[in-house]
Design an enzyme around this catalytic site. Structure first.
Site, PDB file in Angstrom:
ATOM      1  N   SER A 178       0.833  -1.196   0.000  1.00  0.00           N
ATOM      2  CA  SER A 178       0.000   0.000   0.000  1.00  0.00           C
ATOM      3  C   SER A 178       0.879   1.261   0.000  1.00  0.00           C
ATOM      4  O   SER A 178       1.801   1.340  -0.801  1.00  0.00           O
ATOM      5  CB  SER A 178      -0.922  -0.065   1.219  1.00  0.00           C
ATOM      6  OG  SER A 178      -2.032   0.729   1.046  1.00  0.00           O
TER       7      SER A 178
ATOM      8  N   HIS B  52      -6.134  -6.449  -1.502  1.00  0.00           N
ATOM      9  CA  HIS B  52      -5.072  -5.524  -1.086  1.00  0.00           C
ATOM     10  C   HIS B  52      -3.896  -6.262  -0.427  1.00  0.00           C
ATOM     11  O   HIS B  52      -4.058  -6.881   0.613  1.00  0.00           O
ATOM     12  CB  HIS B  52      -5.687  -4.513  -0.122  1.00  0.00           C
ATOM     13  CG  HIS B  52      -4.970  -3.189  -0.078  1.00  0.00           C
ATOM     14  ND1 HIS B  52      -4.655  -2.472  -1.209  1.00  0.00           N
ATOM     15  CD2 HIS B  52      -4.521  -2.455   0.962  1.00  0.00           C
ATOM     16  CE1 HIS B  52      -4.044  -1.358  -0.863  1.00  0.00           C
ATOM     17  NE2 HIS B  52      -3.943  -1.317   0.457  1.00  0.00           N
TER      18      HIS B  52
ATOM     19  N   ASP C 281      -8.679  -5.553  -5.716  1.00  0.00           N
ATOM     20  CA  ASP C 281      -8.327  -4.400  -4.893  1.00  0.00           C
ATOM     21  C   ASP C 281      -8.496  -3.129  -5.726  1.00  0.00           C
ATOM     22  O   ASP C 281      -7.814  -2.969  -6.740  1.00  0.00           O
ATOM     23  CB  ASP C 281      -6.861  -4.574  -4.452  1.00  0.00           C
ATOM     24  CG  ASP C 281      -6.295  -3.329  -3.793  1.00  0.00           C
ATOM     25  OD1 ASP C 281      -7.074  -2.445  -3.392  1.00  0.00           O
ATOM     26  OD2 ASP C 281      -5.050  -3.256  -3.675  1.00  0.00           O
TER      27      ASP C 281
END
Ligand SMILES: *[C@@H]1O[C@H](CO)[C@@H](O)[C@H](O)[C@H]1NC(C)=O
Ligand SMILES: *[C@@H]1O[C@H](CO)[C@@H](O)[C@H](O)[C@H]1NC(C)=O
Length: 470
Positions: A180, A430, A405
Site C-alpha cells: 500500500s 489488497h 483491490d
C-alpha cells in the site's frame, strides 16, 4: 448524516479479505483510516521481533538549527534466520504502528529462512512511537511540516546505513518491501536510493493515483465492479439505497429511524471473523434479506458484518454527521503531498460526485493552514509516461497487485522492462501476497509469491556475482 461515512463501509469489504490483518492500510479519506488504527492499537499483535530505537535526524534536507534535533525512530529486527553477510530485507513502514505491518507481512518471515535474511521493519516518522515532538507532534503545521514521504525515505536510508555499519555487514544486499503506501515508499526508495537497496517489492502500491495519470473514477468503479461481479442484485440494492438514505435524512423522524436501524447491528454476533470473501458475504446478506425490507436496511445489515467484526463500541456515530477532521497523520499527508483525486461516475454504485482542487485546498487551509501541492509527488518521483521513463532509468522493482483491490487501478499493471515487472492476479485483494502462507492459499497466490521469490533470488545472485567479479 453524511452518506460519505456509510460509503466507506462498502469500500472496506472490497479491500479486506480473510482477516483483520488484511485491513486496508489507507483510505481515500482518512476518517476510517484513523479509526481502524485505533482499533489496531487495542490488540497489539504478537510478533517475533525485537524492538529498537534509532536516534534519527528531524530534518534531512536543511541545516537550520532545529534540523539537527534528534527523535527516536522505532524499528523491529528478527535475526533468527540471518547468516552474517546475507541479505537484509527491510519493510518500509506505512502510516501506522510498525508492529501492525510486521504482523501483516508474514510473507517476509516465511521467506527469510530460504534467503538466510535479516528482517527489519522500520516505523514511519509521525506514526506509532516514532513521534518527533512526542505528544505534540500533531499540534500544528509547525511540527507536522516534518511529516512527508521524502523525509521518511531519508530516514530509512540513514537507518539502514547505520545498521549495516553496526553489524559490520556493509556488503549485505538490501531488498525493500512495502504494501500500500509502504509499497509506494519501497518503489520510490529503489528509485531514489539505488545505492542502498538492490530491489523493491511493492505490493498494491498506487504510485499512479496522482495528477491525471489514472482516471479519477477508477477507484470507485473498481469497487462497484467487485460488487457487480458478486451479485448484480446486490449492486443494484446498494446503488438504490442512496435515494432512500437521502429521503430519510431529509426528515427529522427519518433520522431517528436511521439511528434505530444502525443500533440493531449492535445485537448481532460480534466474534465472528470476517469471512474469506467479504464482498460476497455482504452481498449474500443483501440478497437473502427478507424481500419486503427497504434497500437501506439490507445494506445496513450487510455493513454490520464489518462493524461487529471490529467490535466497535458504537455501531456508528450518527450524531456526528460530518467527517471529523481531527489532526492525524494521514490526513495531513493527504492535505500536503498525497493528493489523490477521486470521483464517482454514474456507472458506480455510489452517488455521483466530483472532485475540485479548489474545494480540497480550501478544506486543507481551514484544517491545517497549509495548501496542498497536488503535483509535487509526480515532480519528485515521476509517474507520467512511467513505462518509457523507467524502461531506461530504473530496474529491479516488482509491482504486485490483485485486481479485486480497487487501489490496483492506480498501480503499475504492465511489465516495464526485464527487471521492472508487474505480477497481477485477477482474484487478489489488497496486498494479500504479503500475508503468511496458509494451507488454504489458492494456486494463483502460491504462484505469485513463488515468482516474487524467484525474482528476488535473481537480484541477489546478480548482486553477489557483481561484487565478486566487479
Ligand atoms: C548503531 O550504533 C550506534 C552507536 O551505538 C547507535 O547510536 C545507533 O543507534 C546504532 N544504529 C542502529 C540502526 O541501531
Ligand atoms: C510480466 O512478466 C512476468 C515474467 O517475468 C510474467 O509472469 C507476468 O505475467 C508479466 N506481467 C504482465 C502484467 O503481463
Amino acid at each position: 448524516m453524511a452518506p460519505s461515512s456509510f460509503f466507506h463501509l462498502l469500500l472496506i469489504f472490497t479491500m479486506s479479505a480473510t482477516t483483520i490483518e488484511s485491513m486496508p492500510t489507507f483510505f481515500p479519506r482518512a476518517t476510517y483510516h484513523s479509526s481502524l488504527l485505533k482499533q489496531a492499537k487495542d490488540s497489539k499483535p504478537k510478533i517475533p521481533y525485537k524492538t529498537h530505537y534509532f536516534p534519527q535526524l528531524l530534518d534531512h534536507f536543511t541545516f537550520q538549527p532545529q534540523s539537527s534535533k534528534i527523535f527516536y525512530q522505532k524499528y523491529l529486527i528478527n535475526n533468527q534466520y540471518w547468516r552474517k553477510g546475507g541479505p537484509i530485507f527491510v519493510y518500509t513502514g506505512n502510516e501506522g504502528e510498525i508492529e501492525w505491518f510486521a504482523a501483516n507481512t508474514g510473507f517476509m518471515l516465511d521467506i527469510a529462512p530460504k534467503f538466510h535474511a535479516l528482517l527489519v521493519f522500520i516505523e514511519h516518522r509521525f506514526y506509532g512511537e516514532s513521534m518527533p515532538f512526542g505528544k505534540h507532534s500533531y499540534k500544528s503545521a509547525k511540527t507536522l511540516g516534518y511529516l512527508n514521504s521524502q523525509q521518511a525515505l531519508a530516514d530509512f536510508a540513514v537507518l539502514i546505513r547505520s545498521l549495516k555499519q553496526n553489524l559490520s555487514s556493509e556488503a549485505s544486499p538490501v531488498v525493500v518491501f512495502g504494501g500500500s503506501y509502504g509499497g509506494m515508499l519501497a518503489a520510490w526508495f529503489r528509485l531514489k536510493y539505488p545505492h542502498i537497496a538492490i530491489g523493491a517489492l511493492a505490493s498494491s502500491a498506487p504510485i499512479l493515483q496522482f495528477d491525471n495519470i489514472t482516471p479519477w473514477s477508477s477507484f470507485y468503479d473498481a469497487v462497484s465492479q467487485d460488487y457487480k461481479d458478486a451479485s448484480l442484485n446486490c449492486y443494484e440494492v446498494i446503488k438504490g439505497s442512496w435515494a432512500e438514505l437521502d429521503a430519510l435524512s431529509a426528515q427529522k423522524q427519518g433520522l431517528a429511524e436511521l439511528s434505530r436501524t444502525f443500533r440493531t447491528c449492535k445485537n448481532l454476533k460480534s466474534m465472528d471473523p470476517l469471512p474469506a470473501y467479504p464482498v460476497q458475504a455482504m452481498c449474500k446478506i443483501i440478497d437473502e434479506f427478507s424481500p419486503g425490507a427497504t434497500k437501506l436496511s439490507r445494506v445496513f445489515a450487510a455493513a454490520s458484518l464489518y462493524y461487529n467484526y471490529l467490535q466497535t463500541e458504537k455501531c456508528f456515530d450518527l450524531g456526528n454527521g460530518e467527517d471529523s477532521h481531527g489532526l492525524n497523520g494521514w490526513d495531513w499527508q493527504a492535505c500536503t503531498e498525497m493528493v489523490m483525486p477521486m470521483t464517482c461516475s454514474s456507472e458506480s454504485m455510489f452517488p455521483p460526485s466530483s472532485f475540485s482542487y479548489q474545494e480540497f485546498a480550501d478544506n486543507c487551509m481551514k484544517n491545517y493552514g497549509v495548501a496542498p501541492r497536488p503535483h509535487w509527488i509526480t515532480t519528485e518521483f515521476g509517474g507520467s509516461r512511467i513505462e518509457q521513463v523507467l524502461k531506461k532509468s530504473g530496474s529491479n522493482i516488482i509491482f504486485s497487485n490483485g485486481m479485486q483491490d480497487p487501489w490496483s487501478r492506480g498501480s503499475v499493471l504492465k511489465n516495464i522492462s526485464a527487471s521492472i515487472v508487474a505480477l497481477v492476479t485477477e482474484k487478489g485483494a489488497h496486498h494479500v501476497d504479503f500475508r503468511s502462507a496458509t494451507k488454504e492459499d489458492p494456486d494463483w497466490l502460491i504462484n505469485q509469491r513463488r515468482q516474487e521469490v524467484e525474482i528476488i533470488q535473481k537480484w541477489i545472485d546478480e548482486y553477489y556475482k557483481d561484487i565478486n567479479h566487479g
